[in-house]
Design a protein around this motif. Structure first.
Motif, PDB file in Angstrom:
ATOM      1  N   MET A   1     -13.414  -1.351   3.419  1.00 18.24           N
ATOM      2  CA  MET A   1     -11.987  -1.256   3.308  1.00 18.24           C
ATOM      3  C   MET A   1     -11.550   0.085   3.900  1.00 18.24           C
ATOM      4  N   THR A   2     -10.499   0.047   4.675  1.00 10.95           N
ATOM      5  CA  THR A   2      -9.976   1.284   5.252  1.00 10.95           C
ATOM      6  C   THR A   2      -9.096   2.007   4.227  1.00 10.95           C
ATOM      7  N   GLU A   3      -8.795   3.256   4.492  1.00 14.49           N
ATOM      8  CA  GLU A   3      -7.925   4.023   3.609  1.00 14.49           C
ATOM      9  C   GLU A   3      -6.546   3.369   3.513  1.00 14.49           C
ATOM     10  N   SER A   4      -6.037   2.880   4.638  1.00 14.95           N
ATOM     11  CA  SER A   4      -4.726   2.226   4.650  1.00 14.95           C
ATOM     12  C   SER A   4      -4.732   0.938   3.837  1.00 14.95           C
ATOM     13  N   GLU A   5      -5.808   0.186   3.928  1.00 18.30           N
ATOM     14  CA  GLU A   5      -5.922  -1.054   3.148  1.00 18.30           C
ATOM     15  C   GLU A   5      -5.977  -0.740   1.655  1.00 18.30           C
ATOM     16  N   PHE A   6      -6.723   0.287   1.291  1.00 19.31           N
ATOM     17  CA  PHE A   6      -6.814   0.686  -0.109  1.00 19.31           C
ATOM     18  C   PHE A   6      -5.436   1.051  -0.647  1.00 19.31           C
ATOM     19  N   ILE A   7      -4.711   1.865   0.096  1.00 12.79           N
ATOM     20  CA  ILE A   7      -3.375   2.278  -0.344  1.00 12.79           C
ATOM     21  C   ILE A   7      -2.444   1.076  -0.450  1.00 12.79           C
ATOM     22  N   ALA A   8      -2.520   0.154   0.506  1.00  5.83           N
ATOM     23  CA  ALA A   8      -1.672  -1.034   0.467  1.00  5.83           C
ATOM     24  C   ALA A   8      -1.933  -1.856  -0.792  1.00  5.83           C
ATOM     25  N   ILE A   9      -3.191  -1.931  -1.218  1.00 11.04           N
ATOM     26  CA  ILE A   9      -3.537  -2.713  -2.399  1.00 11.04           C
ATOM     27  C   ILE A   9      -3.100  -2.007  -3.681  1.00 11.04           C
ATOM     28  N   SER A  26       1.504   9.232  -5.779  1.00  9.61           N
ATOM     29  CA  SER A  26       0.428   9.873  -5.011  1.00  9.61           C
ATOM     30  C   SER A  26      -0.586  10.555  -5.921  1.00  9.61           C
ATOM     31  N   LEU A  27      -0.137  11.012  -7.092  1.00 13.40           N
ATOM     32  CA  LEU A  27      -1.044  11.659  -8.032  1.00 13.40           C
ATOM     33  C   LEU A  27      -1.894  10.642  -8.791  1.00 13.40           C
ATOM     34  N   SER A  28      -1.538   9.386  -8.713  1.00 10.87           N
ATOM     35  CA  SER A  28      -2.376   8.316  -9.254  1.00 10.87           C
ATOM     36  C   SER A  28      -3.317   7.786  -8.182  1.00 10.87           C
ATOM     37  N   ILE A  29      -2.810   7.686  -6.967  1.00 12.34           N
ATOM     38  CA  ILE A  29      -3.602   7.132  -5.867  1.00 12.34           C
ATOM     39  C   ILE A  29      -4.743   8.073  -5.475  1.00 12.34           C
ATOM     40  N   SER A  36     -13.255   6.015  -6.372  1.00 15.06           N
ATOM     41  CA  SER A  36     -13.770   4.710  -5.946  1.00 15.06           C
ATOM     42  C   SER A  36     -14.324   4.732  -4.525  1.00 15.06           C
ATOM     43  N   GLY A  37     -14.309   5.893  -3.863  1.00 15.60           N
ATOM     44  CA  GLY A  37     -14.736   5.938  -2.468  1.00 15.60           C
ATOM     45  C   GLY A  37     -13.850   5.057  -1.605  1.00 15.60           C
ATOM     46  N   TRP A  38     -12.547   5.172  -1.814  1.00 16.52           N
ATOM     47  CA  TRP A  38     -11.556   4.363  -1.102  1.00 16.52           C
ATOM     48  C   TRP A  38     -11.804   2.868  -1.319  1.00 16.52           C
ATOM     49  N   GLY A  39     -12.140   2.509  -2.556  1.00 16.93           N
ATOM     50  CA  GLY A  39     -12.287   1.100  -2.910  1.00 16.93           C
ATOM     51  C   GLY A  39     -13.672   0.534  -2.703  1.00 16.93           C
ATOM     52  N   SER A  40     -14.620   1.369  -2.314  1.00 13.11           N
ATOM     53  CA  SER A  40     -15.952   0.848  -2.009  1.00 13.11           C
ATOM     54  C   SER A  40     -16.870   0.770  -3.224  1.00 13.11           C
TER      55      SER A  40
END
Length: 52
Positions: A1-9, A26-29, A36-40
């Protein structure tokens, strides 16, 4: 998953949390992304977001 995909989710969850807690999304993200290693690494980011 890319950083952008993680943020979108996760963005909608972070915004909902922001509306309830007045803590910037942003302080939660940021910790969710790091933990999570950007969702990994499964649910680490979700768990982090829920703890706020």
């Amino acid at each position: 998953m890319t950083e952008s995909e993680f943020i979108a989710i996760i963005a909608s969850f972070a915004v909902a949390n922001m509306q309830q807690s007045n803590i910037a999304a942003s302080l939660s993200i940021a910790p969710a992304a790091l933990e999570s290693g950007w969702g990994s690494s499964g649910s680490a980011g979700y768990t982090s977001l829920r703890q706020l």
